[in-house]
Design an enzyme around this catalytic site. Structure first.
Site, PDB file in Angstrom:
ATOM      1  N   TYR A 133     -20.291 -33.155 109.961  1.00 31.49           N
ATOM      2  CA  TYR A 133     -19.450 -33.089 111.165  1.00 31.49           C
ATOM      3  C   TYR A 133     -19.091 -34.509 111.603  1.00 31.49           C
ATOM      4  O   TYR A 133     -17.930 -34.805 111.877  1.00 31.49           O
ATOM      5  CB  TYR A 133     -20.179 -32.330 112.292  1.00 31.49           C
ATOM      6  N   GLU A 167     -17.544 -26.042 122.099  1.00 29.28           N
ATOM      7  CA  GLU A 167     -18.107 -26.963 123.104  1.00 29.28           C
ATOM      8  C   GLU A 167     -18.619 -26.166 124.304  1.00 29.28           C
ATOM      9  O   GLU A 167     -19.655 -26.506 124.881  1.00 29.28           O
ATOM     10  CB  GLU A 167     -17.054 -27.984 123.564  1.00 29.28           C
ATOM     11  N   TRP A 180     -25.839 -29.562 120.475  1.00 26.83           N
ATOM     12  CA  TRP A 180     -24.701 -29.414 119.566  1.00 26.83           C
ATOM     13  C   TRP A 180     -25.200 -28.952 118.195  1.00 26.83           C
ATOM     14  O   TRP A 180     -24.511 -28.242 117.468  1.00 26.83           O
ATOM     15  CB  TRP A 180     -23.932 -30.742 119.477  1.00 26.83           C
TER      16      TRP A 180
END
Ligand SMILES: [Zn+2]
Length: 196
Positions: free
Chosen positions: A24, A46, A54
């Site tokens: 990522y 998000e 995350w």
């Protein structure tokens, strides 16, 4: 070790050696995104992160995308209560009714924005006059949790009826879709260009 290697390692320290997180960081984080469905996908991911890490979202990302039909805005906007119940039973996703409802609500709000601005991309990139905001951070500790830009976007989105769009979530979102570049100085993935 050369400086770039050190800066790269420092920049991705939040990836915690998780291959999905490193990927990522290396391939998607702070890379400009203009695709409406992907901009909606990132906003949803998000929002799913709220109160969690995350890393949890990234680990579940493939299942979450599948459950939300790859975040096809038109399709998600039509999800009904039966679909919410179905998703709540899916152990591969983040099972929060509030967050799932927010994704469906936000899909409807994105459709309104597309009608008004032509695209969700035009709306999101309009806040910076279609420019990237490149910060020159030398340490992750210098990274703000929110800033004036994220507060302005958050305020406007809230006014339009979006949910889970607080200024901290939106700051992270703006990094995720490449409006803000917070790669550390020296990270090989940093892109100093303001142009898109
Ligand atoms: Zn980096």
């Amino acid at each position: 070790m050369n400086t770039n290697h050190d800066a790269h390692q420092k920049c991705l320290s939040w990836a915690k050696s998780n291959p999905l997180m490193i990927r990522y960081h290396d391939e998607r984080w702070c890379v400009p995104c203009f695709d409406d469905d992907e901009l909606f996908a990132m906003l949803s991911l998000e929002g799913m992160q709220a109160g969690l890490s995350w890393e949890i979202v990234i680990n579940k990302e493939a299942s979450i995308r599948a459950a939300f039909l790859d975040f096809d805005i038109e399709k998600v906007a039509k999800f009904d209560e039966a679909k919410v119940v179905e998703i709540l039973q899916n152990t591969g996703v983040i099972r929060s009714r509030a967050k799932i409802n927010a994704v469906i609500n936000n899909a409807k709000m994105v459709l309104k924005i597309k009608a008004e601005f032509g695209s969700f991309s035009a709306y999101i990139w309009g806040f910076t006059g279609r420019k990237r905001v490149v910060h020159e951070l030398r340490d992750l500790a210098e990274m703000p949790a929110q800033n004036e830009l994220s507060r302005a976007v958050s305020k406007d989105m809230k006014k339009r009826g979006f949910k889970f769009v607080g200024p901290v979530i939106i700051y992270s979102y703006l990094q995720g879709v490449g409006v803000i570049d917070d790669h550390l100085v020296g990270c090989p993935h940093k892109n100093y260009s303001e142009q898109i």
